[in-house]
Design a protein around this motif. Structure first.
Motif, short mmCIF file in Angstrom:
data_model
loop_
_atom_site.label_atom_id
_atom_site.label_comp_id
_atom_site.label_asym_id
_atom_site.label_seq_id
_atom_site.Cartn_x
_atom_site.Cartn_y
_atom_site.Cartn_z
N GLY A 246 -4.19 -41.41 14.49
CA GLY A 246 -2.93 -40.68 14.50
C GLY A 246 -2.74 -39.75 15.67
O GLY A 246 -1.70 -39.07 15.76
N PHE A 247 -3.69 -39.69 16.59
CA PHE A 247 -3.63 -38.72 17.69
C PHE A 247 -2.36 -38.89 18.53
O PHE A 247 -1.75 -37.91 18.97
CB PHE A 247 -4.87 -38.86 18.57
N TYR A 248 -1.95 -40.13 18.76
CA TYR A 248 -0.80 -40.39 19.62
C TYR A 248 0.49 -40.63 18.84
O TYR A 248 1.54 -40.88 19.45
CB TYR A 248 -1.08 -41.61 20.51
N ASP A 249 0.46 -40.52 17.53
CA ASP A 249 1.63 -40.89 16.72
C ASP A 249 2.88 -40.12 17.10
O ASP A 249 3.99 -40.68 17.11
CB ASP A 249 1.34 -40.67 15.23
N ASP A 250 2.76 -38.83 17.38
CA ASP A 250 3.93 -37.99 17.63
C ASP A 250 4.15 -37.66 19.10
O ASP A 250 5.00 -36.82 19.42
CB ASP A 250 3.80 -36.69 16.83
N VAL A 251 3.39 -38.29 19.98
CA VAL A 251 3.48 -37.96 21.41
C VAL A 251 4.86 -38.35 21.96
O VAL A 251 5.30 -39.48 21.81
CB VAL A 251 2.37 -38.67 22.21
#
Length: 460
Positions: A246-251
């Motif tokens: 999920g690290f890049y989910d909201d980028v």
């Protein structure tokens, strides 16, 4: 801009520089308790500067070091601008690497050398002196001005949030201004329209209750250092992408226009490698060096320890190991969510036989100023007038938590206008501020007040 203001700054240039040197001579090191009297001296110096100009000024005592608050609110119908800065400085150590003593300001090759010269005494002083120029020549300012200059920025601004919350109504403004960043390069002024956010933590692994003989016990218990190295290795894949679920989910992705703007900036990768002393650049695949530095999220191990580190061998299975980790965040990433995901990832991948502890430290979200904002346009025009060149729009990889606090508490965005250079040795020996940049920054500040005065007022 007013010819009288410009002439005043030119004719008083030597005095303004001399007054900055007075401030720089005060060793206002907020991290060291023995410098508490110096912190008070620096606050009083600024208090007296504002009082002499006719500002309403107050030195606000906090649980730590005082905050100097000053205001001039005699421009009815004009916007209100809040200027933030700090008078505390980093410790000067190691002293033997300074060419001249850190608190004896010295000019060499057109540069003013002293601790705090550019971070942040010299930069915030440009705004103080630009206000003086207007008041001494025109008897007024084009805008309403409020100054918040604190003494704890270098130690975490522990008391600033309470000050801002408790005086929220009094600090209402249309826009904030902070000069604690840098130009892009010599001769290329810049406006920083984006900053990465940050989260910080520490992971500690505890294994056996004491260090064990590696010959007698090795291979029968989990080695905490080995387990920690395995966790660290798992944080990234071969392409440099962070593996936290999920690290890049909201980028928020960079727009095509932003990527094109970065690509147009003069950037010499070979010179960059030489400056850093590395043979190659490396990072997330698919992005340029500037994009990685300014606008992509990261996960970095800042320090790691465990086991024997003295001279020669010592054959043990260490009892514990730990690592300090920070993640730099980009717009739309939530600091709390990222920490939750990191903690879960570490626990899920930790080997059996060791106990994992996770310690959370500070954090703040990323910041982006609308590049089409009229405030940014006004700042760009003021900088071009003073520096003789239009500023480029850049992001920076670091974090300035107060910018997020201004947005969350006061509901305003911040113009990040840096007059110094990245090569000014901030936090290092021989910190300096180019004298010409100090004077150009003061002129740009004076022009900014006039440009902002043409914009509509939004607060009561």
């Amino acid at each position: 801009m007013s010819a009288a203001v410009t002439a005043y700054l030119e004719s008083n240039a030597d005095r303004l520089l001399a007054e900055l040197c007075e401030l720089l001579r005060i060793p206002s090191i907020s991290a060291q308790p023995e410098h508490q009297p110096d912190m008070l001296r620096a606050a009083k110096f600024l208090h007296d500067q504002f009082a002499a100009m006719g500002f309403q000024v107050e030195t606000v005592q906090t649980a730590g070091h005082p905050i100097v608050y000053a205001e001039w609110l005699q421009a009815p119908g004009a916007p209100t601008v809040l200027v933030y800065g700090h008078y505390d400085v980093q410790p000067p150590d190691p002293l033997d690497l300074w060419t001249t003593p850190p608190f004896e300001p010295t000019i060499r090759d057109g540069k003013l050398f002293a601790r705090g010269a550019t971070d942040d005494k010299g930069q915030v002083f440009t705004h103080v002196k630009s206000a003086e120029a207007w008041l001494k020549t025109e008897g007024r300012l084009p805008v309403n001005l409020k100054f918040v200059i604190e003494g704890e920025e270098e130690v975490g601004s522990n008391n600033l949030d309470h000050f801002l919350e408790s005086r929220k109504a009094a600090l209402a403004c249309d826009v904030a201004v902070v000069s604690d960043t840098s130009q892009y390069a010599p001769g290329i002024p810049a406006i920083t329209y984006g900053l990465r956010g940050i989260v910080a933590c520490e992971v500690a692994l505890r294994g056996p209750k004491k260090d064990l003989h590696s010959g007698v016990f090795g291979g029968s218990v989990t080695n905490p250092v080995n387990a920690l190295c395995r966790l660290v290795s798992a944080l990234h894949d071969a392409d440099g992408r962070v593996q936290i679920p999920g690290f890049y989910d909201d980028v928020a992705p960079l727009s095509d226009a932003e990527r094109a703007g970065f690509a147009k900036l003069p950037f010499d990768e070979a010179a960059y490698r030489a400056e850093l002393g590395v043979s190659a650049v490396h990072g997330e695949a698919g992005f340029t060096t500037l994009e990685r530095r300014w606008a992509r999220p990261t996960c970095d191990v800042n320090g790691i320890t465990g086991g024997y580190q003295g001279a020669g061998p010592k054959t043990i299975v260490p009892s514990r190991a730990s690592a300090k980790i920070t993640c730099r965040l980009v717009p739309q990433q939530d600091p709390a969510r990222i920490l939750d995901a990191l903690e879960h990832f570490l626990n899920e991948n930790c080997l059996p036989g060791v106990e994992l502890e996770f310690f959370r430290f500070h954090g703040c979200p990323a910041f982006v100023f609308d590049p089409t904002s009229p405030y940014l346009t006004a700042a760009s025009e003021a900088i071009q007038e003073a520096f003789g060149a239009a500023p480029v729009l850049i992001r920076e990889g670091g974090s300035i938590p107060v910018v997020t606090t201004f947005r969350e508490v006061l509901g305003v965005d911040t113009l990040l206008l840096g007059w110094g250079q990245n090569t000014d040795n901030l936090h290092s020996p021989d910190e300096h501020f180019t004298v010409a940049d100090f004077h150009r920054g003061t002129l740009a500040s004076a022009a900014l007040w006039e440009r902002l005065a043409a914009l509509p007022k939004t607060v009561g």
